[in-house]
Design a protein around this motif. Structure first.
Motif, mmCIF file in Angstrom:
data_model
loop_
_atom_site.group_PDB
_atom_site.id
_atom_site.type_symbol
_atom_site.label_atom_id
_atom_site.label_comp_id
_atom_site.label_asym_id
_atom_site.label_seq_id
_atom_site.Cartn_x
_atom_site.Cartn_y
_atom_site.Cartn_z
ATOM 1 N N LEU A 89 18.974 24.135 -16.440
ATOM 2 C CA LEU A 89 18.405 24.711 -15.217
ATOM 3 C C LEU A 89 17.389 23.760 -14.590
ATOM 4 C CD1 LEU A 89 17.934 28.441 -16.292
ATOM 5 C CD2 LEU A 89 19.618 27.521 -14.691
ATOM 6 N N LEU A 90 16.572 23.102 -15.437
ATOM 7 C CA LEU A 90 15.567 22.180 -14.918
ATOM 8 C C LEU A 90 16.223 20.975 -14.260
ATOM 9 C CD1 LEU A 90 12.580 21.380 -14.680
ATOM 10 C CD2 LEU A 90 12.786 20.282 -16.924
ATOM 11 N N LEU A 91 17.185 20.362 -14.965
ATOM 12 C CA LEU A 91 17.851 19.189 -14.409
ATOM 13 C C LEU A 91 18.614 19.515 -13.142
ATOM 14 C CD1 LEU A 91 19.222 17.301 -17.549
ATOM 15 C CD2 LEU A 91 17.375 16.613 -16.045
ATOM 16 N N SER A 92 19.362 20.627 -13.176
ATOM 17 C CA SER A 92 20.159 20.984 -12.002
ATOM 18 C C SER A 92 19.266 21.225 -10.795
ATOM 19 C CB SER A 92 20.997 22.229 -12.307
ATOM 20 O OG SER A 92 20.164 23.337 -12.641
ATOM 21 N N ARG A 93 18.109 21.828 -11.033
ATOM 22 C CA ARG A 93 17.197 22.076 -9.918
ATOM 23 C C ARG A 93 16.604 20.773 -9.394
ATOM 24 N NH1 ARG A 93 11.995 26.196 -10.054
ATOM 25 N NH2 ARG A 93 11.374 25.902 -7.863
ATOM 26 N N ARG A 94 16.212 19.872 -10.324
ATOM 27 C CA ARG A 94 15.625 18.598 -9.891
ATOM 28 C C ARG A 94 16.641 17.746 -9.142
ATOM 29 N NH1 ARG A 94 11.155 16.692 -12.663
ATOM 30 N NH2 ARG A 94 11.349 14.917 -11.235
ATOM 31 N N VAL A 95 17.900 17.778 -9.587
ATOM 32 C CA VAL A 95 18.936 16.976 -8.923
ATOM 33 C C VAL A 95 19.329 17.600 -7.589
ATOM 34 C CG1 VAL A 95 21.329 16.208 -9.111
ATOM 35 C CG2 VAL A 95 19.810 15.999 -11.068
ATOM 36 N N ALA A 96 19.419 18.908 -7.555
ATOM 37 C CA ALA A 96 19.949 19.573 -6.361
ATOM 38 C C ALA A 96 18.944 19.617 -5.212
ATOM 39 C CB ALA A 96 20.389 20.993 -6.718
ATOM 40 N N GLU A 97 17.654 19.736 -5.509
ATOM 41 C CA GLU A 97 16.663 19.932 -4.437
ATOM 42 C C GLU A 97 16.658 18.799 -3.402
ATOM 43 O OE1 GLU A 97 12.910 20.706 -6.213
ATOM 44 O OE2 GLU A 97 13.244 22.878 -6.311
ATOM 45 N N PRO A 98 16.581 17.513 -3.823
ATOM 46 C CA PRO A 98 16.599 16.457 -2.789
ATOM 47 C C PRO A 98 17.905 16.407 -2.018
ATOM 48 C CG PRO A 98 16.701 15.510 -4.993
ATOM 49 C CD PRO A 98 16.381 16.945 -5.164
ATOM 50 N N LEU A 122 31.550 25.316 -6.511
ATOM 51 C CA LEU A 122 30.236 25.461 -7.130
ATOM 52 C C LEU A 122 29.268 24.422 -6.568
ATOM 53 C CD1 LEU A 122 31.183 26.018 -10.885
ATOM 54 C CD2 LEU A 122 30.266 27.714 -9.306
ATOM 55 N N SER A 123 28.013 24.816 -6.465
ATOM 56 C CA SER A 123 26.998 23.873 -6.023
ATOM 57 C C SER A 123 26.709 22.876 -7.145
ATOM 58 C CB SER A 123 25.716 24.608 -5.638
ATOM 59 O OG SER A 123 25.140 25.212 -6.786
ATOM 60 N N ILE A 124 26.070 21.775 -6.791
ATOM 61 C CA ILE A 124 25.780 20.748 -7.784
ATOM 62 C C ILE A 124 24.864 21.280 -8.882
ATOM 63 C CG2 ILE A 124 23.821 19.841 -6.453
ATOM 64 C CD1 ILE A 124 24.593 17.075 -7.470
ATOM 65 N N LYS A 125 24.000 22.225 -8.528
ATOM 66 C CA LYS A 125 23.092 22.791 -9.523
ATOM 67 C C LYS A 125 23.858 23.470 -10.640
ATOM 68 C CE LYS A 125 20.820 26.454 -8.306
ATOM 69 N NZ LYS A 125 19.814 27.308 -7.655
ATOM 70 N N TRP A 126 24.836 24.288 -10.268
ATOM 71 C CA TRP A 126 25.603 25.016 -11.281
ATOM 72 C C TRP A 126 26.610 24.112 -11.980
ATOM 73 C CZ3 TRP A 126 23.363 29.031 -12.930
ATOM 74 C CH2 TRP A 126 22.594 29.821 -12.062
ATOM 75 N N LYS A 127 27.063 23.068 -11.304
ATOM 76 C CA LYS A 127 27.964 22.125 -11.972
ATOM 77 C C LYS A 127 27.224 21.360 -13.066
ATOM 78 C CE LYS A 127 31.568 21.324 -8.547
ATOM 79 N NZ LYS A 127 32.285 20.329 -7.725
ATOM 80 N N VAL A 128 26.002 20.895 -12.761
ATOM 81 C CA VAL A 128 25.207 20.217 -13.782
ATOM 82 C C VAL A 128 24.941 21.151 -14.954
ATOM 83 C CG1 VAL A 128 22.950 19.200 -14.272
ATOM 84 C CG2 VAL A 128 24.142 18.618 -12.162
#
Length: 500
Positions: free
Chosen positions: A223-232, A8-14
């Motif tokens: 969803l917001l946190l996972s996106r903010r963490v995963a994007e950079p 799983l990507s970090i986005k979905w793990k978060v």
């Protein structure tokens, strides 16, 4: 690679971790507020009635015991009755209409509770359930006071509301005490565990709404946190792929968090250093190929001349071939030395010797060079100095520093080797009066294959890799070293060692 892609990507793990946390929190709320609420309530009431009994027993000889009992009764919502062993009522506080200890005769209470308490070490505790119906006037007053929920009310045939019959759980605690005059008595406490069905139903409805709200909020926040963490991180990963393809001008721009910013700065620094390594690698290939090609060309040329032309098989030509072969051997040895220094496998063989005598001996070997080509190498020193070091490796340092000075000295071809002693340390300096080195290039001259003059200049003696070898040997000796240079006035290379 396939296994990595299945992760799983970090986005979905978060998202999964946050959802699991909210789910666990909701389960705990339901368990404590609904499933175990009755058990907690009963445990709290049990602890309260036992604590009240202990307090009364400690203050049994209080002069104003009646007031003290009334305070405890109102505080903990319990009824109190203290009876003598003959059934005589000594003190009593009745604050509830459903009190069991005040409905039963005193003698019967004494006979039942005293025997149980005496057989149980002085205390007895019992819970039981009773069906209880409030009188009409009490029911209306109870309804007005808000005691009980709507499920405890029903209509009769004529449409009048009446209180339903409800199951009440009572707790009776008995404790035997002795007054100061030696007479025994028994303390009886009665507390009622009120039905909490209405409370449970209210909490159940509230928790239903809370569950829905928390699930929606957790979904949005996850969803917001996972996106903010995963994007950079995704941005850094894309840049890293570009760097892996050899694009060293790639820049990492991941921002938003301190750790991500630090990682971006580190990777930018790594990309910059890798670009330097690539440049050095290209210069290495050019320099090594030049150093190899020159002696090989001379060896091949002189050998062909000696083979094809009669009378050319002279000792001079043979000596040239030997000298060029020795140069090749020296070049290979220097490259191997650098590899050993970098891998940490190079070892020293320290011993005591005269540094002054070693320098004199090395300068003496340059006699042919100074006599035929006009170089002047002067050794300035005071007394003889003894050191503890690897003599072979230290001679290699001195050779390389003198060779470097010969390559870059000025038109007068003058070189000074100076030995000084200060505060128990000997300092050896090799000074030339050549073109000098710019200040921004001084930290780089110790790097492998770095050249201030990019046009390759073959050393008169050695392989052209000397300064990198000098640094490796001096660092193994834990010696201080450095260079001082002024453009247009020359350079001074130096190192220091402890004096014996």
């Amino acid at each position: 690679m396939k296994n990595k892609r299945k992760e799983l990507s970090i986005k979905w793990k978060v998202f999964a971790y946050l959802s699991a946390f909210v789910g666990a929190l909701l389960v705990l709320l339901w368990l404590f507020q609904i499933v175990f609420l009755d058990s907690f309530y009963q445990a709290i009431k049990t602890r309260a009635i036992k604590s009240a009994s202990e307090s009364i027993a400690k203050n049994i000889d209080d002069s104003d015991l009646q007031s003290y009992l009334e305070g405890i009764a109102n505080r903990d919502d319990i009824c109190v009755r203290i009876l003598s062993t003959q059934g005589e009522e000594l003190y009593s506080v009745d604050i509830r209409p459903d009190c069991m200890i005040h409905k039963l005769p005193a003698q019967a209470l004494v006979e039942q509770c005293f025997e149980k308490a005496e057989g149980n070490g002085g205390t007895a505790f019992e819970t039981f359930s009773t069906d209880f119906v409030l009188p009409p006037h009490e029911a209306m007053r109870d309804k007005q006071d808000g005691d009980g929920g709507e499920e405890n009310w029903e209509k009769d045939r004529r449409g009048y509301k009446k209180k339903r019959e409800v199951v009440m759980r009572s707790m009776i605690h008995a404790e035997i005490v002795t007054f100061a005059d030696g007479t025994d008595a028994i303390i009886l406490l009665n507390s009622v565990i009120s039905p909490i069905n209405a409370t449970v139903e209210t909490l159940r409805v509230q928790l239903g709404y809370i569950t829905v709200i928390l699930l929606v909020l957790s979904l949005f926040i996850a969803l917001l946190l996972s996106r903010r963490v995963a994007e950079p991180i995704i941005s850094i990963n894309d840049s890293a792929k570009e760097l892996a393809r050899g694009r060293y001008d790639t820049r990492f721009g991941g921002r938003g968090y301190r750790e991500v910013s630090e990682l971006s700065d580190t990777l930018n620094y790594a990309a910059k250093e890798l670009s330097k390594v690539e440049q050095l690698r290209r210069e290495l290939i050019a320099n090594i190929s030049h150093d190899l090609r020159t002696p090989l060309t001379m060896i091949t040329g002189y050998a062909e001349v000696m083979r094809d032309l009669p009378g050319e098989n002279t000792p001079e030509n043979v000596q040239i071939i030997i000298d060029e072969a020795n140069r090749l051997s020296t070049l290979v040895s220097d490259v191997l030395d650098i590899s050993k220094f970098q891998s940490g496998t190079q070892e020293l063989a320290p011993g005591e010797f005269s540094l002054t005598a070693l320098v004199r001996e090395i300068i003496g070997r340059y006699g042919k060079l100074t006599g035929q080509e006009g170089y002047q190498i002067r050794f300035d020193y005071g007394a003889e100095v003894m050191v503890n070091a690897d003599e072979v490796r230290l001679s290699q340092v001195i050779y390389n520093l003198i060779n470097n000075a010969i390559n870059y000295t000025g038109e007068d071809k003058s070189i000074i080797v100076r030995q000084t002693v200060h505060e128990g340390r000997v300092r050896l300096e090799v000074i030339d009066n050549g073109a000098g080195i710019a200040a921004d290039e001084l930290p780089l001259i110790w790097d492998r294959y770095y050249k201030v003059d990019k046009a390759h200049k073959r050393a008169a003696v050695g392989s052209g890799l000397g300064l990198s070898i000098v640094r490796g040997i001096l660092e193994l000796h834990h010696a201080d070293y450095g260079v001082e240079s002024t453009p247009g006035k020359g350079s001074t290379f130096w190192f220091e060692l402890p004096v014996l």
